[in-house]
Design a protein around this motif. Structure first.
Motif, mmCIF file in Angstrom:
data_model
loop_
_atom_site.group_PDB
_atom_site.id
_atom_site.type_symbol
_atom_site.label_atom_id
_atom_site.label_comp_id
_atom_site.label_asym_id
_atom_site.label_seq_id
_atom_site.Cartn_x
_atom_site.Cartn_y
_atom_site.Cartn_z
ATOM 1 N N SER A 149 0.820 -1.207 0.000
ATOM 2 C CA SER A 149 0.000 0.000 0.000
ATOM 3 C C SER A 149 0.859 1.265 0.000
ATOM 4 N N ARG A 150 2.030 1.185 0.615
ATOM 5 C CA ARG A 150 2.901 2.367 0.668
ATOM 6 C C ARG A 150 3.722 2.524 -0.602
ATOM 7 N N PHE A 151 4.101 1.404 -1.218
ATOM 8 C CA PHE A 151 4.925 1.452 -2.437
ATOM 9 C C PHE A 151 4.244 0.665 -3.564
ATOM 10 N N PRO A 152 3.100 1.155 -4.048
ATOM 11 C CA PRO A 152 2.332 0.389 -5.034
ATOM 12 C C PRO A 152 3.025 0.241 -6.390
ATOM 13 N N ASP A 153 3.984 1.113 -6.689
ATOM 14 C CA ASP A 153 4.637 1.099 -7.999
ATOM 15 C C ASP A 153 5.984 0.377 -8.002
ATOM 16 N N LEU A 154 6.337 -0.265 -6.920
ATOM 17 C CA LEU A 154 7.620 -0.960 -6.847
ATOM 18 C C LEU A 154 7.681 -2.078 -7.889
ATOM 19 N N THR A 155 8.820 -2.163 -8.602
ATOM 20 C CA THR A 155 8.992 -3.183 -9.641
ATOM 21 C C THR A 155 10.305 -3.931 -9.446
ATOM 22 N N ILE A 156 10.451 -5.010 -10.179
ATOM 23 C CA ILE A 156 11.720 -5.756 -10.171
ATOM 24 C C ILE A 156 12.864 -4.862 -10.616
ATOM 25 N N SER A 157 12.587 -4.011 -11.599
ATOM 26 C CA SER A 157 13.620 -3.102 -12.100
ATOM 27 C C SER A 157 14.163 -2.201 -10.997
ATOM 28 N N HIS A 158 13.284 -1.700 -10.130
ATOM 29 C CA HIS A 158 13.749 -0.881 -9.011
ATOM 30 C C HIS A 158 14.683 -1.671 -8.101
ATOM 31 N N MET A 159 14.322 -2.914 -7.830
ATOM 32 C CA MET A 159 15.088 -3.724 -6.888
ATOM 33 C C MET A 159 16.394 -4.241 -7.487
#
Length: 232
Positions: free
Chosen positions: A143-153
């Motif tokens: 809910s806090r980071f709804p746009d997090l993706t594998i690319s970010h990580m």
């Protein structure tokens, strides 16, 4: 193999304050006696260090130190990527798992969430110049980071939180636990189950002192060492 264990012990000795780049190592006879192994076993260990570029063996002159294991000196909170970058090292990440899961009671407590609330679970292997240095398990609120993706990580988690989510990180709680790796972790980090590792539990906080993430880090001390400076 015994010679592989000796190679790791030599790495630790070379990386101590007793040696500098360019220094001459003790003779094979002295090192054999110190580690209580045959000269043949010692030579196999030295061959490992030579292949990794840590030592240089000159016929008739001895064995010299070419480089030391990566050790970062930290005076403020930095991410894994930032620590390596400031020390001129290249990093990369292999994402082993990226999935949604209901938060367990322990994770919900760590993130101040309701039990069962959805979180990201990310398992990634961090490399320094292609050598496995750290296995990280991270949980973040969906809910806090709804746009997090594998690319970010694959890059810097802290960079995503601060630059893309405009959230200030004021610091982290860190708990250091010396331990031994499981068979799975040892295999991933390319070490033995008899080799000690440093397990670090971390929790980053925003400027409201709310937790942003909860992570468990398994650090390969033979490839990645950090010296902290804590101001009085």
């Amino acid at each position: 193999m015994i010679f592989q264990q000796i190679a790791k012990l030599l790495k630790t000795e070379i990386n101590s304050d007793s040696y500098n780049v360019g220094d001459l190592l003790p003779s094979e006879v002295e090192l054999s006696l110190r580690y209580n192994v045959s000269r043949n076993t010692l030579r196999k260990a030295l061959d490992i260090l030579k292949c990794e570029g840590i030592i240089q063996r000159k016929h008739g002159s001895g064995t010299f130190i070419r480089k030391k294991i990566f050790t970062a000196h930290i005076e403020q909170m930095n991410s894994f990527s930032e620590i390596a970058y400031k020390n001129g090292k290249e990093t990369s990440s292999q994402i082993m798992k990226f999935e949604l899961q209901p938060a367990s009671q322990a994770i919900s407590d760590a993130l101040n969430l309701t039990s069962g609330e959805l979180v990201y679970y990310v398992k990634r292997l961090r490399f320094i110049e292609d050598k496995p240095a750290q296995l990280e398990e991270t949980w973040l609120s969906v809910s806090r980071f709804p746009d997090l993706t594998i690319s970010h990580m694959r890059k810097s988690k802290f960079s995503y939180i601060e630059k893309e989510c405009n959230t200030k990180i004021i610091g982290t709680f860190e708990t250091f636990i010396p331990t031994f790796p499981s068979a799975e972790i040892a295999s991933i980090l390319h070490i033995s189950i008899k080799d000690p590792i440093l397990k670090i539990q971390t929790q980053a906080l925003d400027n409201s002192h709310s937790p942003l993430d909860y992570s468990i880090l398994h650090c390969n001390i033979f490839e990645f060492q950090v010296k902290y400076f804590f101001p009085r």
